[in-house]
Design an enzyme around this catalytic site. Structure first.
Site, mmCIF file in Angstrom:
data_model
loop_
_atom_site.group_PDB
_atom_site.id
_atom_site.type_symbol
_atom_site.label_atom_id
_atom_site.label_comp_id
_atom_site.label_asym_id
_atom_site.label_seq_id
_atom_site.Cartn_x
_atom_site.Cartn_y
_atom_site.Cartn_z
ATOM 1 N N PHE A 135 41.547 47.247 43.424
ATOM 2 C CA PHE A 135 42.956 47.824 43.155
ATOM 3 C C PHE A 135 42.830 49.551 43.599
ATOM 4 O O PHE A 135 43.287 50.125 43.852
ATOM 5 C CB PHE A 135 42.620 48.118 40.967
ATOM 6 N N GLU A 136 41.515 49.756 43.811
ATOM 7 C CA GLU A 136 41.126 51.288 44.792
ATOM 8 C C GLU A 136 41.818 51.141 46.189
ATOM 9 O O GLU A 136 41.297 51.915 47.473
ATOM 10 C CB GLU A 136 40.095 51.595 44.645
ATOM 11 N N ALA A 144 39.424 40.160 46.903
ATOM 12 C CA ALA A 144 39.686 38.277 45.879
ATOM 13 C C ALA A 144 39.846 39.026 44.729
ATOM 14 O O ALA A 144 38.902 39.435 43.943
ATOM 15 C CB ALA A 144 38.134 37.997 45.848
ATOM 16 N N VAL A 145 41.403 38.377 44.247
ATOM 17 C CA VAL A 145 41.224 38.461 43.126
ATOM 18 C C VAL A 145 41.957 37.370 42.189
ATOM 19 O O VAL A 145 41.984 36.321 42.847
ATOM 20 C CB VAL A 145 42.724 39.615 43.201
ATOM 21 N N THR A 158 42.127 37.180 31.136
ATOM 22 C CA THR A 158 43.201 38.002 30.886
ATOM 23 C C THR A 158 44.443 37.914 31.732
ATOM 24 O O THR A 158 43.985 37.415 33.109
ATOM 25 C CB THR A 158 42.628 39.322 30.834
ATOM 26 N N HIS A 165 44.777 41.183 33.064
ATOM 27 C CA HIS A 165 44.418 41.724 34.420
ATOM 28 C C HIS A 165 44.016 41.031 35.662
ATOM 29 O O HIS A 165 44.851 42.164 36.427
ATOM 30 C CB HIS A 165 42.788 42.359 34.153
ATOM 31 N N PHE A 216 47.189 43.569 54.201
ATOM 32 C CA PHE A 216 46.909 42.700 53.207
ATOM 33 C C PHE A 216 46.458 41.230 53.478
ATOM 34 O O PHE A 216 46.381 40.557 53.507
ATOM 35 C CB PHE A 216 48.363 42.331 52.238
ATOM 36 N N ARG A 254 38.628 29.661 50.863
ATOM 37 C CA ARG A 254 39.784 30.756 51.750
ATOM 38 C C ARG A 254 39.221 31.928 52.883
ATOM 39 O O ARG A 254 39.795 32.957 52.808
ATOM 40 C CB ARG A 254 41.376 31.214 50.934
HETATM 41 O O1 LIG Z 1 39.318 43.220 42.911
HETATM 42 C C1 LIG Z 1 39.415 43.045 41.745
HETATM 43 N N1 LIG Z 1 39.547 43.512 41.212
HETATM 44 C C2 LIG Z 1 38.809 43.675 39.966
HETATM 45 N N2 LIG Z 1 38.871 44.579 38.701
HETATM 46 C C3 LIG Z 1 38.935 45.424 39.553
HETATM 47 C C4 LIG Z 1 39.964 46.394 40.193
HETATM 48 O O2 LIG Z 1 40.155 46.314 41.188
HETATM 49 C C5 LIG Z 1 38.606 48.313 39.436
HETATM 50 O O3 LIG Z 1 38.255 48.184 40.162
HETATM 51 C C6 LIG Z 1 39.256 49.017 38.964
HETATM 52 O O4 LIG Z 1 40.025 47.836 37.508
HETATM 53 C C7 LIG Z 1 39.170 50.246 38.290
HETATM 54 O O5 LIG Z 1 40.543 50.610 38.392
HETATM 55 C C8 LIG Z 1 39.494 41.948 39.153
HETATM 56 N N3 LIG Z 1 39.576 41.075 38.323
HETATM 57 O O6 LIG Z 1 39.105 42.195 37.069
HETATM 58 O O7 LIG Z 1 39.802 40.284 37.412
HETATM 59 C C9 LIG Z 1 39.278 41.152 40.536
HETATM 60 O O8 LIG Z 1 39.164 39.935 40.432
HETATM 61 N N4 LIG Z 1 39.822 41.534 41.801
#
Ligand SMILES: O=c1[nH]c(NC[C@H](O)[C@H](O)[C@H](O)CO)c([N+](=O)[O-])c(=O)[nH]1
Length: 147
Positions: free
Chosen positions: A50-51, A73-74, A79, A81, A106, A120
């Site tokens: 997210f950052e 890596a997400v 959830t 999220h 990306f 991957r």
């Molecule tokens: O890079 C990731 N961040 C994740 N969450 C943290 C997010 O990127 C932020 O750092 C956090 O929400 C604070 O802003 C993930 N999950 O929660 O699943 C994930 O799988 N991968």
């Protein structure tokens, strides 16, 4: 493609570091193979995917880089999220490239589970980090040739 003389920033998420460190290794190895000098590569770690966009934009706006690679890596959890993080990360990274004109790549792996992610990140399905490095060199050179 000759990457010699290109300046590349790599922003990498620490969340799921077991995977993202492999993405980083792939990206750095491929940048080197393309001739990008070590002293022309900057690496910045962020807490999570997210950052990635905000730090990518900050780096792009310095004018010091010809391309910015974003690695993360997400991995789907219990959830939704996962959807939020993946979606915002993708949209944000795309905006950085469009707003700054600096090719912003990306390289965020989205996977249903850890096995998919590992495959991957240097496993049998290749390395998204390596692919991202090749895209960075090619797109940076293309943008330079157009300007
Ligand atoms: O890079 C990731 N961040 C994740 N969450 C943290 C997010 O990127 C932020 O750092 C956090 O929400 C604070 O802003 C993930 N999950 O929660 O699943 C994930 O799988 N991968």
């Amino acid at each position: 493609m000759n990457g010699q003389g290109l300046r590349v920033a790599v922003v990498v998420a620490r969340f799921n570091e077991f995977v993202t460190r492999q993405l980083l290794n792939g990206a750095l190895d491929t940048l080197s193979r393309h001739g990008v000098r070590e002293e022309d590569i900057g690496v910045a770690w962020v807490p999570g995917s997210f950052e990635l966009p905000v730090v990518a934009k900050t780096l792009a706006q310095t004018g010091r880089y010809d391309s910015v690679i974003c690695l993360g890596a997400v991995i789907r959890g219990e959830t939704d999220h996962y959807e939020m993080v993946a979606g915002q990360s993708a949209g944000g990274i795309a905006s950085v490239g469009l707003e700054t004109g600096v090719p912003t790549i990306f390289g965020v792996l989205t996977a249903e589970n850890m096995d998919q992610a590992i495959n991957r990140a240097g496993g049998k399905s290749g390395n998204i980090g390596s692919n991202s490095a090749t895209a960075a060199v090619e797109t940076a050179r293309l943008v330079q040739s157009i300007k």
